[in-house]
Structure formats: C-alpha cells, structure tokens
Enzyme design. Structure first.
Site, PDB file in Angstrom:
ATOM      1  CG  ASP A  99      -2.088  -1.017   1.121  1.00 17.70           C
ATOM      2  OD1 ASP A  99      -1.886  -1.908   0.316  1.00 17.70           O
ATOM      3  OD2 ASP A  99      -3.318  -0.851   1.857  1.00 17.70           O
ATOM      4  CE  LYS A 173      -5.239   1.867   2.673  1.00 14.78           C
ATOM      5  NZ  LYS A 173      -4.047   1.111   3.250  1.00 14.78           N
ATOM      6  CE  LYS A 207      -7.104  -1.163   2.794  1.00 16.43           C
ATOM      7  NZ  LYS A 207      -5.818  -1.799   3.175  1.00 16.43           N
TER       8      LYS A 207
END
Length: 247
Positions: A99, A173, A207
């Site tokens: 990430d 995300k 996400k």
C-alpha cells in the site's frame, strides 16, 4: 455476505504513537496478527518492520491470511528511490500487498510527471512479483476535484501500461487514517469520496480506509462497490458492533 473477506485488519501505530514501549507495541502487533488469523480476515495490514514476523506466525498457524504493509507511510513525500527500496524490502520479507502512499502533495502542486512515474514504477515492481498494489490518495488532503483527478490519473497510468488481467490487482485507496484535519473533520473514507473514487478509478478496484466504525458502514461501502476495507476495528465490525477507533 461474508464481510470478513473484505476486511484488511489494520495496526499501523508506532510505539510512540501508541504511547507504548517497543516491547509493548510488539505484543500488540502479535495480538493483531493472531486475531486476524482466528477471525479469518482477508489480510493483516502492519508496518514494514513486522512483515517477516507476521509471515512466520501465519505459516506456523497454517493460515491463508495475507500480509500487507505500507510504503512511504504516512506522508508519501519521499523520492522514488526510497519508495522502491521500501517496496523491495517488503517483497523480500514476504508481503502480499503493498500500500503505497501516493505523493499527493506533488500532485496538488502540479508535478504530474513525478506522480505518474511513481505510480508506474511502483505498480511494475508489485505486479512483477505477483503482489497486490494499492495507491493511497489521502482524500482528506484533497478537494473533490483533486480526488476525481488523482483517481483518474492512477487509472489512466495503469490501463495505459498494463494488461487488463492486472487491473484487479491495482487499487485506489482512500486514506492512511493518520492525516490530521482541521476542526476534527473526517480524515478517511466517506460515502461521497468513495463514490467519486469508484466513478473515476474504474475498472480499478477501490479500497475504503480510515474511519470505518460499524458493520452498517462496512456493508454500505461494499454495496457501493468497494472490494477491500481497511480498519483497526475489524473484529468489532465483523461482530456487528460500533467502535470509536479512528483508522
């Protein structure tokens, strides 16, 4: 619906952030890993220094739990060389998901070429090692227009440089969960921001992270179309409880 398979159980505090000693914080990390195994969550998201430990614990438990970690967390301001170094170390230690914090400040300042390059190179590194890659855009630091533009930029870099069968492994995300907002405004995923991301990141998955505090919120996000949810309250959410956790 098995909400647990959408949940990335998360513990990303340093010892100082948690007000603990290093040894005490390690105990918390081990407990988070053990809980994620027991609860059959999708993934445990931890800091890079704990990835190797997590893989060892998971292997001993004969669990299918995935391990994710953060790259250039939480500000995303490091140069590309630093991001690459962190990513390669995480891969060597066994991380399944990377990430990355996108350099959203560079984006806000108009350095689009820099942002495109780090998205391209970071994604290449992850996909070359069969990892899932997520780009954190930090929605609380962006205007609605910037959320739309940065989501679209990530999508366009990916679809211009990678095959369609890779799209599902590259996420956009929402948040780190650590961004400090003025007046205590929400610093993570909200319904409006997630809708903007979904509309502009597609066909890449999204996400939702930061501020997820209840089962109802999680289900609403899933029904909107998010594929993963990052939360430090995964067990409470899966149990249908509300929580005051902030990330």
């Amino acid at each position: 619906m098995n909400v647990k398979q959408y949940l990335d159980a998360t513990y990303l505090k340093t010892a100082s952030q948690a007000g603990l000693s290093e040894a005490e914080n390690l105990v918390v990390v081990k407990a988070a890993i053990a809980e994620a195994i027991t609860e059959s969550f999708k993934l445990i998201m931890i800091r890079p220094e704990y990835v190797a430990l997590a893989k060892e614990i998971i292997t001993k438990a004969n669990s299918t739990l995935l391990v994710g970690t953060v790259i250039d967390f939480p500000e995303g301001k490091s140069n590309l060389e630093t991001k690459i170094k962190e990513a390669n170390e995480a891969i060597e230690n066994g991380a399944d998901d990377l990430d990355f914090v996108c350099n959203y400040e560079a984006f806000k300042n108009g350095d689009i070429a820099l942002v495109k390059e780090e998205i391209l190179i970071g994604t290449q590194i992850g996909l070359a090692h069969n990892k899932t890659v997520k780009w954190i855009i930090e929605v609380a630091a962006l205007s609605d227009k910037e959320i739309i533009q940065l989501s679209a930029l990530i999508k366009n870099v990916v679809i211009s440089n990678f095959k369609e069968d890779h799209y599902s492994a590259v996420f956009v995300k929402s948040s780190t969960g650590f961004f400090k907002t003025k007046d205590d405004l929400p610093n993570g995923a909200t319904i409006p921001t997630i809708i903007m991301m979904l509309e502009n990141a597609s066909p890449l998955p999204v996400k939702a992270a930061g501020g997820m505090r209840s089962y109802t919120e999680a289900i609403e996000m899933i029904r909107l179309g998010v594929k993963r949810i990052g939360t430090s309250a995964a067990k409470a959410i899966a149990s249908g409880e509300n929580t005051s956790n902030q990330y």
